[in-house]
Motif scaffolding. Structure first.
Motif, PDB file in Angstrom:
ATOM      1  N   UNK A 475       4.882  17.265  -3.950  1.00 33.07           N
ATOM      2  CA  UNK A 475       3.474  17.178  -4.417  1.00 33.07           C
ATOM      3  C   UNK A 475       3.168  16.381  -4.898  1.00 33.07           C
ATOM      4  N   UNK A 476       1.663  16.866  -5.813  1.00 31.17           N
ATOM      5  CA  UNK A 476       0.699  16.066  -5.894  1.00 31.17           C
ATOM      6  C   UNK A 476      -0.286  15.366  -6.893  1.00 31.17           C
ATOM      7  N   UNK A 477       1.110  13.906  -6.994  1.00 27.98           N
ATOM      8  CA  UNK A 477       0.698  13.009  -8.188  1.00 27.98           C
ATOM      9  C   UNK A 477      -0.524  12.708  -8.667  1.00 27.98           C
ATOM     10  N   UNK A 478      -1.364  12.793  -7.810  1.00 23.09           N
ATOM     11  CA  UNK A 478      -2.933  12.816  -8.149  1.00 23.09           C
ATOM     12  C   UNK A 478      -3.337  13.545  -8.864  1.00 23.09           C
ATOM     13  N   UNK A 479      -3.115  14.683  -9.238  1.00 19.64           N
ATOM     14  CA  UNK A 479      -3.653  15.791  -9.288  1.00 19.64           C
ATOM     15  C   UNK A 479      -3.136  15.866 -10.739  1.00 19.64           C
ATOM     16  N   UNK A 480      -1.762  15.274 -10.804  1.00 14.62           N
ATOM     17  CA  UNK A 480      -1.747  15.506 -12.149  1.00 14.62           C
ATOM     18  C   UNK A 480      -1.852  14.360 -13.006  1.00 14.62           C
ATOM     19  N   UNK A 481      -1.960  13.290 -12.952  1.00 10.00           N
ATOM     20  CA  UNK A 481      -2.559  11.875 -12.913  1.00 10.00           C
ATOM     21  C   UNK A 481      -4.141  12.020 -14.028  1.00 10.00           C
ATOM     22  N   UNK A 483      -5.266  15.042 -14.749  1.00 12.31           N
ATOM     23  CA  UNK A 483      -4.914  16.422 -15.625  1.00 12.31           C
ATOM     24  C   UNK A 483      -5.061  15.629 -17.026  1.00 12.31           C
ATOM     25  N   UNK A 484      -3.609  14.896 -16.760  1.00 10.49           N
ATOM     26  CA  UNK A 484      -3.528  14.300 -17.757  1.00 10.49           C
ATOM     27  C   UNK A 484      -3.966  13.165 -18.333  1.00 10.49           C
ATOM     28  N   UNK A 485      -5.042  12.558 -17.473  1.00 14.16           N
ATOM     29  CA  UNK A 485      -5.526  11.394 -18.018  1.00 14.16           C
ATOM     30  C   UNK A 485      -7.155  11.630 -17.568  1.00 14.16           C
ATOM     31  N   UNK A 486      -7.441  12.522 -17.120  1.00 10.00           N
ATOM     32  CA  UNK A 486      -8.807  12.792 -16.528  1.00 10.00           C
ATOM     33  C   UNK A 486      -9.227  10.880 -15.501  1.00 10.00           C
ATOM     34  N   UNK A 487     -10.676  11.354 -15.673  1.00 10.63           N
ATOM     35  CA  UNK A 487     -11.151  10.162 -14.321  1.00 10.63           C
ATOM     36  C   UNK A 487     -10.784  10.675 -12.760  1.00 10.63           C
ATOM     37  N   UNK A 488     -11.521   9.526 -12.176  1.00 12.82           N
ATOM     38  CA  UNK A 488     -11.684  10.739 -10.530  1.00 12.82           C
ATOM     39  C   UNK A 488     -10.704  10.619  -9.522  1.00 12.82           C
TER      40      UNK A 488
END
Length: 488
Positions: A475-481, A483-488
């Protein structure tokens, strides 16, 4: 007299078999030779067949798969997989008392000048018609008083002639000899060589395949008998050196009347020593239409077809996970078998191939019977083992002409150069991984050289089957973050 339009239909022709000497099957068993004009000519000799019509003419064929296993191999080879050549060795001998049964003086009614004998296996030339069973009875003459022929089901139809002695008869006494396939024993299948007469029988006839037919046996089977350890041992002996040089695999069966569940197979296999690197062992039987077929008869034809359809001609592919062209799996008594992939893998892990229903029936298993006690890559993977056999046989055929030529550098270099050019071509096309041959002085002591022996060192590498594919998911937590919250 005709009037109008007529339509005629011919039977559908079988597909033209694809030819491959690299996958030449040799089948030892029982054939329905009574259907031949001269049954005695088809006993204990290698018979080369290249299509279905030739099989019918040379060894006989019917839909009786239970009593005549060679019918199974004919159907698998030409009806299911359309591959050739195949060589048959029939051991059912009409001149051997235990292989025939005599029937005397059976009273038969004549209806519309015909007598239908609803009996399989009758030897046509043995039929005798008389007016009684008494001594001095009138013996009627074939082709004068009657004619006899087989119908489409292998039964005999006797037709009374218009002007013969039987033209007004209502009954007649019929005697005949018929084949008794149950009389064939494992000893008949194993056979042997008689030095006094120079004759070969059974599996020992495989020694005659190359001298007589100029074919190198590649796949040996004895469907219906290979579950007997003595038969397996005879096949194994031939696989390890027919004519003292040629290598082949043999495909054998686990008995489905003894081993009725997949988890009983390994104990039987080990108890009966089915552990040779040249043996590919299968369980259970398969269903072809309504017929039961031994796994050895089916797999032999399937594997031959796979090899024959390789563009390179190099037999380096596995017969596992291929469309089987069957309608199911079963035991000898007809009980249906449908393995899960987990159960099938249990068989694979003990060196037994099987079948799974995975979006259609597939063959399943890469391991030779030597596995798991022998896990040498050149021995236990069927495609690697068969590749080594083929390369060895090809080397023998290619350079046999060099035997007894002078041992001079030019001749040695010719062998090295020819082999390496051949190997490089296969490697370039990814038919193999790599191969090369060397002449090394250290491997050729002068004591051997002056005795006429030369040794080469050859290194072969073909690709192993991609037996297991692992894909690790995370599971890619960074990718979800992102998508939801933007950022680099």
């Amino acid at each position: 007299m005709g009037h109008g339009i007529k339509i005629a239909e011919n039977p559908t022709r079988l597909s033209t078999p694809v030819q491959s000497d690299a996958a030449c099957q040799v089948v030892v068993g029982r054939a329905q030779i009574n259907l031949l004009d001269n049954p005695e000519d088809a006993v204990n000799k290698p018979i080369l067949v290249t299509d279905f019509t030739e099989a019918v003419a040379k060894v006989g064929y019917s839909e009786d798969f239970d009593n005549y296993e060679i019918n199974q191999s004919i159907a698998m080879t030409f009806k299911n997989f359309a591959v050739a050549p195949i060589i048959f060795i029939n051991v059912l001998d009409p001149n051997k008392d235990s292989h025939v049964e005599k029937v005397n003086n059976v009273s038969q009614a004549i209806t519309d000048k015909k007598i239908a004998l609803d009996v399989k296996g009758i030897l046509l030339k043995s039929i005798k018609l008389t007016d009684s069973a008494e001594a001095g009875a009138t013996v009627y003459t074939v082709d004068e008083d009657y004619v006899a022929a087989f119908d489409d089901d292998g039964n005999v139809l006797i037709t009374i002639t218009e002007d013969g002695k039987l033209k007004d008869a209502e009954t007649v006494k019929v005697s005949y000899t018929k084949l008794k396939p149950s009389g064939v024993t494992t000893n008949d299948i194993v056979g042997g060589y008689n030095a006094a007469t120079g004759t070969y029988k059974g599996i020992e006839c495989i020694e005659k395949v190359f001298p007589v037919l100029n074919k190198v046996p590649a796949i040996l089977t004895a469907p219906g008998f290979s579950q007997e350890p003595v038969v397996m041992a005879a096949l194994k002996a031939k696989s390890n050196g027919t004519n003292e040089v040629f290598k082949s695999i043999n495909i054998c069966d686990v008995p489905t009347d003894t081993c009725k569940t997949y988890d009983s197979v390994n104990a039987w296999k080990n108890a009966n020593s089915y552990t040779d690197k040249m043996t590919y062992l299968g369980w259970p039987m398969v269903k072809f239409g309504t017929k039961k077929v031994y796994a050895s008869a089916h797999m032999s034809a399937l594997y031959a077809n796979k090899i024959a359809n390789l563009d390179s001609g190099v037999p380096c592919e596995s017969p596992s996970n291929l469309d089987a062209g069957i309608q199911g799996c079963c035991l000898k008594d007809g009980t249906e078998v449908n393995l899960t992939i987990k159960q099938a893998n249990v068989l694979n892990d003990c060196g037994v191939f099987t079948y799974i229903n995975w979006q259609g029936w597939k063959s399943w298993g890469n391991n030779m019977a030597c596995y798991p006690s022998n896990n040498d890559v050149k021995d236990h993977f069927i495609n690697v083992r068969n590749f080594f056999n083929w390369w060895a046989n090809s080397f023998i055929l290619t350079y046999f002409a060099q035997i007894d030529r002078n041992m001079k550098p030019r001749n040695l270099d010719r062998i090295v150069d020819t082999e390496n050019i051949r190997a490089n071509g296969f490697a370039k096309n990814e038919n193999i991984a790599a191969a090369h041959i060397e002449y090394v002085s250290d491997s050729n002591p002068i004591t051997s050289v002056i005795g006429g022996t030369i040794k080469f060192n050859q290194y072969l590498s073909c690709f192993v089957p991609m037996q297991e594919i692992v894909n690790e998911l995370e599971y890619d937590v960074d990718a979800l973050q992102k998508v939801l919250f933007g950022g680099n």
